[in-house]
Design an enzyme around this catalytic site. Structure first.
Site, mmCIF file in Angstrom:
data_model
loop_
_atom_site.group_PDB
_atom_site.id
_atom_site.type_symbol
_atom_site.label_atom_id
_atom_site.label_comp_id
_atom_site.label_asym_id
_atom_site.label_seq_id
_atom_site.Cartn_x
_atom_site.Cartn_y
_atom_site.Cartn_z
ATOM 1 N N LYS A 1 23.162 -87.018 28.178
ATOM 2 C CA LYS A 1 23.873 -86.752 26.924
ATOM 3 C C LYS A 1 22.901 -86.441 25.780
ATOM 4 O O LYS A 1 21.704 -86.721 25.867
ATOM 5 C CB LYS A 1 24.750 -87.963 26.585
ATOM 6 N N TYR B 1 36.479 -84.206 29.413
ATOM 7 C CA TYR B 1 36.932 -85.544 29.023
ATOM 8 C C TYR B 1 38.458 -85.621 28.895
ATOM 9 O O TYR B 1 38.975 -86.505 28.205
ATOM 10 C CB TYR B 1 36.258 -85.961 27.713
ATOM 11 N N ASN C 1 25.706 -93.247 24.718
ATOM 12 C CA ASN C 1 25.229 -94.127 25.793
ATOM 13 C C ASN C 1 24.432 -93.388 26.873
ATOM 14 O O ASN C 1 24.378 -93.810 28.024
ATOM 15 C CB ASN C 1 26.406 -94.923 26.379
ATOM 16 N N HIS D 1 26.287 -89.803 31.697
ATOM 17 C CA HIS D 1 27.619 -89.808 32.312
ATOM 18 C C HIS D 1 27.459 -89.790 33.822
ATOM 19 O O HIS D 1 26.571 -89.123 34.341
ATOM 20 C CB HIS D 1 28.407 -88.547 31.878
ATOM 21 N N GLU E 1 34.942 -82.568 38.279
ATOM 22 C CA GLU E 1 33.855 -82.402 37.300
ATOM 23 C C GLU E 1 32.816 -81.397 37.800
ATOM 24 O O GLU E 1 32.324 -80.574 37.022
ATOM 25 C CB GLU E 1 33.193 -83.760 37.032
HETATM 26 P P1 IDP Z 1 32.133 -94.223 31.299
HETATM 27 O O1 IDP Z 1 31.276 -93.128 30.703
HETATM 28 O O2 IDP Z 1 31.366 -95.492 31.505
HETATM 29 O O3 IDP Z 1 32.872 -93.775 32.522
HETATM 30 P P2 IDP Z 1 34.659 -93.959 29.875
HETATM 31 O O4 IDP Z 1 35.586 -95.087 29.562
HETATM 32 O O5 IDP Z 1 35.053 -92.988 30.933
HETATM 33 O O6 IDP Z 1 33.220 -94.609 30.191
HETATM 34 O O7 IDP Z 1 34.411 -93.181 28.504
HETATM 35 C C1 IDP Z 1 33.807 -91.907 28.508
HETATM 36 C C2 IDP Z 1 32.814 -91.871 27.364
HETATM 37 O O8 IDP Z 1 33.504 -91.997 26.136
HETATM 38 C C3 IDP Z 1 31.795 -93.018 27.344
HETATM 39 O O9 IDP Z 1 30.692 -92.811 28.182
HETATM 40 C C4 IDP Z 1 31.397 -93.022 25.881
HETATM 41 O O10 IDP Z 1 30.470 -91.986 25.574
HETATM 42 C C5 IDP Z 1 32.729 -92.719 25.191
HETATM 43 N N1 IDP Z 1 33.467 -93.941 24.829
HETATM 44 C C6 IDP Z 1 34.095 -94.813 25.671
HETATM 45 N N2 IDP Z 1 34.689 -95.813 25.001
HETATM 46 C C7 IDP Z 1 34.449 -95.572 23.681
HETATM 47 C C8 IDP Z 1 34.809 -96.246 22.467
HETATM 48 O O11 IDP Z 1 35.487 -97.280 22.468
HETATM 49 N N3 IDP Z 1 34.366 -95.684 21.307
HETATM 50 C C9 IDP Z 1 33.621 -94.538 21.274
HETATM 51 N N4 IDP Z 1 33.261 -93.858 22.388
HETATM 52 C C10 IDP Z 1 33.672 -94.377 23.576
HETATM 53 MG MG MG Z 2 34.334 -92.321 32.784
#
Ligand code: IDP
Ligand code: MG
Length: 139
Positions: A9, A49, A112, A115, A126
């Site tokens: 990312k 997404y 974070n 992905h 994907e």
């Molecule tokens: P993952 O990446 O661990 O699978 P997901 O729940 O699929 O997590 O969420 C996709 C992405 O959305 C996350 O990696 C993060 O960048 C973002 N994200 C998830 N939850 C939040 C939140 O509560 N606030 C802001 N961004 C979030």
């Molecule tokens: Mg996810």
């Protein structure tokens, strides 16, 4: 044999962490079978997404992932999805264990660093979104 889609990312790209993250992925023994650098447009970011389209963070997330160039790769191997989810760590870097990619490098729950696909079906979708079949190698 499974395949998983990985994205490095913008927060990781901007801090020069792409090589480190790819090295960690390779050290699992999984094989990198495709890789490219892309600056996503909004439409592609929304499509990637789309499962989160009703979440309050969706617009921010789409803006973030399309804010700068990213690296998109496919890793293949036994239990590739589970292995990558484990070394990525929890979504929220504050909750991710030390030694995981997000635990070591993630900035916050949105920024974070990485992905990884969460299931075989998601991975297939994907991968198709970003790669044609002839961009995925066997070696
Ligand atoms: P993952 O990446 O661990 O699978 P997901 O729940 O699929 O997590 O969420 C996709 C992405 O959305 C996350 O990696 C993060 O960048 C973002 N994200 C998830 N939850 C939040 C939140 O509560 N606030 C802001 N961004 C979030
Ligand atoms: Mg996810």
């Amino acid at each position: 044999m499974e395949k998983s889609l990985v994205i490095i990312k913008p927060d990781a790209m901007q801090r020069g962490l792409a090589g480190t993250i790819i090295a960690r992925l390779e050290q699992t023994g999984l094989k990198m079978v495709a890789i490219k650098m892309l600056h996503l447009n909004k439409a592609l970011a929304q499509e990637h997404y789309s499962v989160h389209k009703n979440k309050p963070f969706f617009n921010d997330l789409v803006n973030y992932i399309s804010s700068a160039p990213i690296i998109i790769a496919v890793f293949q191997g036994e239990k590739a999805i589970e292995v990558i989810r484990r070394i990525m760590g929890a979504t929220d870097p504050a909750k991710a264990e030390a030694g995981t990619i997000r635990g070591d490098f993630g900035l916050d729950i949105e920024h974070n660093s990485v992905h990884g696909s969460d299931s075989v079906e998601t991975a297939e979708k994907e991968i198709k979104l970003f790669f044609s079949e002839d961009e995925i190698y066997t070696y």
